[in-house]
Design an enzyme around this catalytic site. Structure first.
Site, mmCIF file in Angstrom:
data_model
loop_
_atom_site.group_PDB
_atom_site.id
_atom_site.type_symbol
_atom_site.label_atom_id
_atom_site.label_comp_id
_atom_site.label_asym_id
_atom_site.label_seq_id
_atom_site.Cartn_x
_atom_site.Cartn_y
_atom_site.Cartn_z
ATOM 1 N N ASP A 152 -47.737 -44.563 -17.715
ATOM 2 C CA ASP A 152 -46.613 -44.127 -16.821
ATOM 3 C C ASP A 152 -45.570 -44.723 -17.427
ATOM 4 O O ASP A 152 -45.222 -45.974 -17.945
ATOM 5 C CB ASP A 152 -46.558 -44.872 -15.734
ATOM 6 C CG ASP A 152 -45.999 -44.503 -14.481
ATOM 7 O OD1 ASP A 152 -44.849 -44.155 -15.011
ATOM 8 O OD2 ASP A 152 -46.019 -44.334 -13.405
ATOM 9 N N SER A 196 -30.451 -31.388 -17.797
ATOM 10 C CA SER A 196 -30.327 -30.129 -17.396
ATOM 11 C C SER A 196 -28.810 -29.934 -16.937
ATOM 12 O O SER A 196 -27.956 -29.826 -16.790
ATOM 13 C CB SER A 196 -31.124 -29.768 -16.851
ATOM 14 O OG SER A 196 -30.906 -28.999 -15.640
ATOM 15 N N GLY A 202 -39.226 -29.835 -11.164
ATOM 16 C CA GLY A 202 -40.469 -29.120 -11.049
ATOM 17 C C GLY A 202 -39.023 -27.436 -10.260
ATOM 18 O O GLY A 202 -37.750 -28.204 -10.500
ATOM 19 N N TYR A 237 -31.103 -34.315 -8.441
ATOM 20 C CA TYR A 237 -31.898 -34.329 -9.549
ATOM 21 C C TYR A 237 -30.722 -33.627 -11.299
ATOM 22 O O TYR A 237 -30.486 -34.128 -12.012
ATOM 23 C CB TYR A 237 -32.995 -33.036 -9.894
ATOM 24 C CG TYR A 237 -32.981 -32.244 -11.298
ATOM 25 C CD1 TYR A 237 -34.474 -32.343 -11.557
ATOM 26 C CD2 TYR A 237 -32.740 -31.088 -11.743
ATOM 27 C CE1 TYR A 237 -34.668 -32.994 -12.801
ATOM 28 C CE2 TYR A 237 -33.166 -30.907 -13.145
ATOM 29 C CZ TYR A 237 -34.371 -31.350 -13.434
ATOM 30 O OH TYR A 237 -34.753 -30.725 -14.356
ATOM 31 N N GLU A 297 -43.621 -25.291 -10.139
ATOM 32 C CA GLU A 297 -43.204 -23.818 -10.744
ATOM 33 C C GLU A 297 -41.525 -23.324 -10.814
ATOM 34 O O GLU A 297 -41.645 -23.388 -9.660
ATOM 35 C CB GLU A 297 -44.364 -22.660 -10.305
ATOM 36 C CG GLU A 297 -44.114 -21.539 -9.174
ATOM 37 C CD GLU A 297 -45.168 -22.762 -8.359
ATOM 38 O OE1 GLU A 297 -45.467 -24.303 -8.435
ATOM 39 O OE2 GLU A 297 -45.312 -21.831 -7.037
ATOM 40 N N LYS A 298 -41.039 -22.871 -12.217
ATOM 41 C CA LYS A 298 -39.883 -22.206 -11.468
ATOM 42 C C LYS A 298 -39.611 -20.548 -11.361
ATOM 43 O O LYS A 298 -40.732 -20.088 -11.187
ATOM 44 C CB LYS A 298 -38.728 -22.653 -13.206
ATOM 45 C CG LYS A 298 -39.662 -23.867 -13.794
ATOM 46 C CD LYS A 298 -38.591 -24.654 -13.390
ATOM 47 C CE LYS A 298 -38.753 -26.415 -13.917
ATOM 48 N NZ LYS A 298 -38.892 -26.123 -15.221
ATOM 49 N N ALA A 299 -38.578 -19.892 -10.949
ATOM 50 C CA ALA A 299 -38.717 -18.753 -11.104
ATOM 51 C C ALA A 299 -39.242 -17.875 -12.460
ATOM 52 O O ALA A 299 -40.322 -17.045 -11.214
ATOM 53 C CB ALA A 299 -36.986 -18.636 -10.309
ATOM 54 N N ARG A 340 -25.509 -19.065 -12.423
ATOM 55 C CA ARG A 340 -25.566 -19.809 -13.382
ATOM 56 C C ARG A 340 -25.803 -19.073 -14.432
ATOM 57 O O ARG A 340 -27.228 -17.848 -14.467
ATOM 58 C CB ARG A 340 -26.387 -21.241 -12.797
ATOM 59 C CG ARG A 340 -26.838 -21.753 -14.186
ATOM 60 C CD ARG A 340 -27.567 -22.991 -13.551
ATOM 61 N NE ARG A 340 -26.872 -24.184 -12.593
ATOM 62 C CZ ARG A 340 -27.205 -24.606 -12.174
ATOM 63 N NH1 ARG A 340 -28.930 -25.446 -12.278
ATOM 64 N NH2 ARG A 340 -26.659 -25.599 -11.381
#
Ligand code: NAD
Length: 328
Positions: A53, A121, A79, A152, A194-196, A286
């Protein structure tokens, strides 16, 4: 090991990290990976893999114990929209990811690591520039005044500044990338993180021919997606350059979420209807702006979105079938 280049990959059990380890091994690096977990879908290619960790300083001291040639800091509590935009994980996301960055960067400095890569990101870009789905603005110089649409994104922005401060004050050699939706086989495809692209592939793979799939929002929100192999190529060029960033790594092939769903349906060969339902969606539009990366690295994606989506769909299709066979 004296002449072999050494790399540390933090987050080596995750999607990008596990692919990155494989590609560093192909380049001849000796690689240490670290993560809370082993990669889910294949054996790690790392020479050494530490389960640990990275919020824990003592663990980090064991992990960053030499002057690595390259450190990649990809570990984060993250996520897709279902994890980031509900607000339920905000405190964890900010605390966990910031702790990891504070620990790893400070030790990279103390161990005189030669270069450290940080995965920021596109979520750090201001929401006010991403309200028009047809015309979002995500050039690197449009980051301020800051107004990310998620905690995030705020943590990413804070950590970008942390890396830049260590470079300014301590001479740490940093590379800061702003990823725009990286996708491909061996990414999380179920469970809520999960992403798109993966979510879409799963829904289509699970749907019976003639059925319906649900897509969050009105489906007119736009995004761009970059295939993992292209991302790794851009990262290599970035690491080998003299530029520190921040730098967008993404695709400029913008697509609406409903069109992405239609693309996946057409890949599957099924006949399916899309039903748009309320759900967390993030900003309206985006798209990566690749002006700077073209100029600095001479890089742009080489293949259209559909090629990567085909590979991803058939990988997830096989996962769904294997999962159903076990459940039956
Ligand atoms: P991922 O979730 O698959 O990988 C992140 C890994 O970090 C996971 O394996 C997780 O177990 C590990 N991790 C989390 N907390 C940890 C801890 N306390 N100690 C050790 N390991 C820990 O995500 P990914 O898609 O591979 O993304 C990698 C990085 O790129 C992340 O920092 C992410 O924020 C960033 N990013 C990704 C995308 C994308 O589209 N995939 C877009 C923008 C930014």
């Amino acid at each position: 090991m004296s002449s072999t280049r050494t790399a540390l990959v933090c987050g080596a059990g995750g999607f990008i990290g596990s692919h990155l380890v494989r590609s560093l091994k192909c380049e001849g690096f000796w690689v240490r990976g670290v993560d809370l977990k082993y990669p889910e879908f294949s054996e790690t290619a790392a020479d050494e893999f530490i389960i640990g960790d990275l919020r824990d300083q003592a663990i980090c001291r064991d992990v960053v114990d030499m002057p690595f040639d390259e450190v990649y800091q990809l570990a984060a509590d993250m996520g897709g929209a279902g994890y980031i935009f509900t607000g339920e994980h905000d405190a964890d996301v900010m605390h966990n990811s910031a702790m990891i960055n504070l620990n790893i960067l400070d030790l990279a400095h103390k161990q005189s690591v030669k270069k450290i890569f940080y995965s920021s990101s596109a979520c750090m870009y201001p929401a006010y520039n991403q309200e028009d789905p047809e015309n979002p603005k995500c050039s690197e110089d449009s980051a301020y005044p800051a107004a990310p649409d998620s905690e995030y994104g705020w943590e990413k922005l804070f950590s970008e500044r942390l890396y830049l401060a260590y470079q300014r004050n301590y001479g740490v050699n940093v590379r800061i990338a702003r990823y725009h939706n990286i996708f491909g086989p061996e990414s999380t495809w179920r469970g809520g993180r999960e992403k798109a692209p993966a979510a879409m592939c799963r829904k289509v793979a699970e749907a019976p021919d003639g059925g319906t799939i649900e897509v969050w929002g009105d489906g007119k929100q736009t995004r761009s997606f970059l295939y993992i192999d292209e991302c790794l190529e851009a990262m290599r060029r970035f690491m080998d350059s003299d530029f520190s960033g921040p730098l967008n790594i993404g695709s400029e092939e913008m697509i609406s979420i409903n069109s992405l769903a239609e693309m996946v349906i057409s890949i599957s060969g099924k006949s399916l209807t899309i039903r748009n339902i309320p759900g967390p969606t993030g900003v309206r539009g985006r798209n990566s702006d690749n002006t700077l990366i073209r100029q600095k690295l001479g890089w742009s994606p080489q293949q259209p979105l559909r090629v990567g989506m085909e590979k991803t769909y058939w990988w997830i299709h096989a996962q769904v079938q294997a999962y159903n066979a076990v459940e039956a």
